[in-house]
Design a protein around this motif. Structure first.
Motif, PDB file in Angstrom:
ATOM      1  N   PRO A  34       0.872  -1.183   0.000  1.00 16.48           N
ATOM      2  CA  PRO A  34       0.000   0.000   0.000  1.00 16.48           C
ATOM      3  C   PRO A  34       0.907   1.230   0.000  1.00 16.48           C
ATOM      4  N   LYS A  36       1.091   5.707  -0.625  1.00 16.69           N
ATOM      5  CA  LYS A  36       0.379   6.971  -0.732  1.00 16.69           C
ATOM      6  C   LYS A  36       1.075   7.781  -1.802  1.00 16.69           C
ATOM      7  N   CYS A  37       0.345   8.091  -2.850  1.00 14.75           N
ATOM      8  CA  CYS A  37       0.884   8.844  -3.979  1.00 14.75           C
ATOM      9  C   CYS A  37       1.159  10.284  -3.559  1.00 14.75           C
ATOM     10  N   GLU A  41      -3.505  10.211  -3.047  1.00 17.33           N
ATOM     11  CA  GLU A  41      -4.306   9.018  -3.344  1.00 17.33           C
ATOM     12  C   GLU A  41      -3.617   7.800  -2.735  1.00 17.33           C
ATOM     13  N   GLU A  42      -4.387   6.929  -2.116  1.00 10.50           N
ATOM     14  CA  GLU A  42      -3.832   5.681  -1.599  1.00 10.50           C
ATOM     15  C   GLU A  42      -4.103   4.586  -2.617  1.00 10.50           C
ATOM     16  N   LEU A  43      -3.072   3.810  -2.925  1.00  7.32           N
ATOM     17  CA  LEU A  43      -3.214   2.734  -3.888  1.00  7.32           C
ATOM     18  C   LEU A  43      -2.359   1.560  -3.453  1.00  7.32           C
ATOM     19  N   VAL A  44      -2.587   0.427  -4.092  1.00  8.84           N
ATOM     20  CA  VAL A  44      -1.799  -0.766  -3.794  1.00  8.84           C
ATOM     21  C   VAL A  44      -0.906  -1.041  -4.991  1.00  8.84           C
ATOM     22  N   GLU A  46       0.962  -3.496  -6.955  1.00  6.99           N
ATOM     23  CA  GLU A  46       0.950  -4.950  -7.124  1.00  6.99           C
ATOM     24  C   GLU A  46       1.928  -5.441  -8.173  1.00  6.99           C
ATOM     25  N   THR A  50       3.769   0.645 -11.456  1.00  9.59           N
ATOM     26  CA  THR A  50       2.380   0.944 -11.116  1.00  9.59           C
ATOM     27  C   THR A  50       2.114   2.415 -11.379  1.00  9.59           C
ATOM     28  N   CYS A  52      -0.579   5.626 -10.711  1.00  5.73           N
ATOM     29  CA  CYS A  52      -1.683   6.121  -9.892  1.00  5.73           C
ATOM     30  C   CYS A  52      -2.876   6.405 -10.797  1.00  5.73           C
ATOM     31  N   PRO A  53      -4.054   5.873 -10.460  1.00  8.95           N
ATOM     32  CA  PRO A  53      -5.222   6.110 -11.299  1.00  8.95           C
ATOM     33  C   PRO A  53      -5.731   7.552 -11.219  1.00  8.95           C
ATOM     34  N   ASN A  54      -5.328   8.280 -10.193  1.00 12.11           N
ATOM     35  CA  ASN A  54      -5.803   9.650  -9.999  1.00 12.11           C
ATOM     36  C   ASN A  54      -4.969  10.668 -10.779  1.00 12.11           C
TER      37      ASN A  54
END
Length: 79
Positions: A34, A36-37, A41-44, A46, A50, A52-54
């Motif tokens: 996990p 924090k961008c 935004e918090e994302l996982v 994986e 990766t 960030c979708p935001n």
């Protein structure tokens, strides 16, 4: 090294470039993290690369260094 670990591990762009070149960017991490961008935004995370979708900030970690969350590096937005 073939996994991307031979790149400058402080340079997020170099890590992303090497992982993409070797076809390892989308491989799964042993342990998802996990994070924090920079946009809050918090994302996982994986996969080794990766986004960030935001805000579209790109993050990367090499296979050899995936055992420590502190080795995750940013590479820039839309990288």
């Amino acid at each position: 090294m073939s996994c991307g670990c031979g790149t400058n591990t402080k340079d997020g762009k170099a890590i992303v470039d090497r992982l993409r070149q070797k076809g390892k960017a989308d491989l799964k991490l042993n342990t998802p993290y996990p994070i924090k961008c920079s946009c809050e935004e918090e994302l996982v995370m994986e996969t080794f690369v990766t986004v960030c979708p935001n805000c579209k900030m790109t993050y990367a970690i090499t296979p050899c260094s995936q055992g420590d969350i502190n080795n995750i590096k940013s590479a820039g937005i839309n990288y």
